[in-house]
Design a protein around this motif. Structure first.
Motif, PDB file in Angstrom:
ATOM      1  N   LEU A 100       0.605  -1.355   0.050  1.00 26.15           N
ATOM      2  CA  LEU A 100       0.095   0.159  -0.031  1.00 26.15           C
ATOM      3  C   LEU A 100       0.789   1.331  -0.114  1.00 26.15           C
ATOM      4  O   LEU A 100       0.597   2.169  -0.681  1.00 26.15           O
ATOM      5  CB  LEU A 100      -0.855   0.167   1.062  1.00 26.15           C
ATOM      6  CG  LEU A 100      -2.097   1.353   1.264  1.00 26.15           C
ATOM      7  CD1 LEU A 100      -2.682   1.327  -0.032  1.00 26.15           C
ATOM      8  CD2 LEU A 100      -2.664   1.255   2.551  1.00 26.15           C
ATOM      9  N   SER A 104      -0.288   7.347  -0.334  1.00 26.92           N
ATOM     10  CA  SER A 104      -1.179   6.543   0.528  1.00 26.92           C
ATOM     11  C   SER A 104      -1.418   7.415   1.866  1.00 26.92           C
ATOM     12  O   SER A 104      -2.384   7.048   2.828  1.00 26.92           O
ATOM     13  CB  SER A 104      -0.546   5.199   1.103  1.00 26.92           C
ATOM     14  OG  SER A 104       0.462   5.401   1.466  1.00 26.92           O
ATOM     15  N   GLY A 106      -6.911   3.081  -2.384  1.00 19.73           N
ATOM     16  CA  GLY A 106      -6.423   1.900  -1.281  1.00 19.73           C
ATOM     17  C   GLY A 106      -7.292   0.544  -1.441  1.00 19.73           C
ATOM     18  O   GLY A 106      -7.209  -0.162  -0.357  1.00 19.73           O
TER      19      GLY A 106
END
Length: 403
Positions: free
Chosen positions: A84, A139, A195
């Motif tokens: 991520l 992120s 995400g």
């Protein structure tokens, strides 16, 4: 002893064997231990909660504690946590004009992933096509303006650059040796939902046409759910390493996942990045030919010396193949309703590697650069020959050769 008297004994033995298997084999893995504990000690795993109000009393049975993750869940979580921080959302803004010549901003969204700590990002070319302002959101929700370093429309790839601190680059794997059935994960920005991770398997490895009708050789087909906004994001293996770049979906007209998605193999992207590092631009190698794939049936019909390979239909004027003396077809024929030219050289080898299909040739070219000298093995009629060819730069040919 009578058979009827044996039944209780056999039943006890079966129950004891099952209990032994659950506690020693399944329980030893750790994944089933919470389940076994709850089954063996139900009173410890549950409790009752009473909720009172104007509507009366509700008696709810609740678990005493959240169950432990099983092995599969732990792997999913590990892949997500590793990948991520490297995945980014990309917003491409284009200014259009309405009927009254008023400026109307239009935005498109996609995904990408970080290649290094310097801020280089890999994505699809179609994600940023026509964009006048490109922004990247990490992120951690921080947003940065991106500049375009290089675009390769032929492979639907683009390299961006941002100036940001504390970047976490993705780990790149190999796309050779991928196997149908192998588990894969896609992380991206579908429908603007940042995400998002989905999971599936590799469904096939096949050659397809990309969003701009560009050929994608050895594309990775997957049933992992991918939707608009996933384009440019990473396709990961079970270790959280990038094996492909999610590119398109087969949707039959519906602008959403149909269980068939495709990714560009990461080795194709490696060649793209390698060219930029060495030459400052993409130098895709080319033989400057158009070809026809050959199988046993076609080979028998037209009397070829081998029942595999690719038949040169046309050599581009002034291209690598023509300069080396390779020959295209001279006899017009038809495949269905499509006219083709027969009588050209039949390519069966490339630098010692057997060539059975156009995909084999594309895979071999990925490992070379424009200007490299290679040996192409052909049949000219019944005569087998080795021809030395200096690969051309595909960019030098505006007509766009097939190989």
């Amino acid at each position: 002893m009578k058979p009827t008297k044996l039944r209780p004994v056999l039943l006890v033995l079966v129950l004891l064997s099952g209990f032994y298997y659950l506690t020693t084999r399944v329980g030893s893995s750790g994944a089933a231990s919470p389940i076994l504990h709850n089954l063996l000690h139900p009173s410890e795993a549950l409790h009752t909660a009473s909720l009172k109000g104007p509507m009366g009393t509700f008696e709810l049975t609740q678990a005493a504690a959240a169950p432990a993750y099983d092995t599969e869940e732990l792997q999913n979580i590990a892949v997500y946590k590793k990948a991520l921080p490297s995945v980014v959302n990309i917003t491409s803004t284009t200014v259009q004009f309405d009927f009254f010549y008023g400026a109307v901003p239009s935005q498109g969204q996609g995904s990408g992933f970080l290649l290094d700590k310097q801020g280089h990002i890999l994505t699809n070319a179609h994600v940023i096509e026509g964009g006048q302002r490109i922004e990247v959101t990490l992120s951690d929700k921080h947003k940065y303006k991106a500049t375009v370093v290089q675009i390769d429309k032929g492979h639907d790839l683009a390299l961006l650059l941002i100036n940001a601190p504390n970047l976490v680059p993705a780990t790149l794997s190999e796309s050779t040796g991928l196997t149908v059935g192998q588990r894969v994960y896609a992380i991206g920005n579908p429908f603007g939902l940042s995400g998002t991770m989905t999971r599936g398997i590799i469904s096939a490895i096949r050659s397809i046409r990309g969003p701009q009708n560009n050929p994608i050789d050895d594309a990775i087909q997957t049933d992992a759910s991918v939707n608009p906004g996933n384009s440019g994001g990473p396709l990961l293996n079970s270790r959280g390493e990038v094996i492909g770049i999610t590119t398109l979906i087969a949707s039959n007209g519906a602008d959403q996942s149909s269980g068939i998605g495709f990714a560009i193999p990461i080795n194709t992207a490696r060649a793209f990045i390698d060219d930029i590092a060495k030459y400052g631009r993409v130098r895709r190698p080319s033989l400057d030919i158009s070809t026809i794939p050959i199988g046993p049936d076609i080979a028998e019909q037209i009397g070829l010396a081998a029942d595999y390979g690719i038949l040169i239909e046309k050599v581009l004027p002034g291209g690598a193949a023509e300069r080396a003396g390779l020959r295209g077809g001279t006899q017009r024929a038809y495949q269905g309703n499509i006219p083709v030219m027969l009588g050209g050289d039949l390519i069966v080898g490339f630098d010692g590697q057997e060539i059975q299909s156009p995909q084999d040739l594309s895979a071999a070219l990925v490992n070379h650069h424009a200007g490299d000298q290679v040996t192409v093995t052909i049949f000219r009629g019944r005569k087998k020959m080795d021809i030395r060819v200096t690969l051309n730069d595909a960019k030098d040919n505006p007509t766009g050769p097939v190989a």
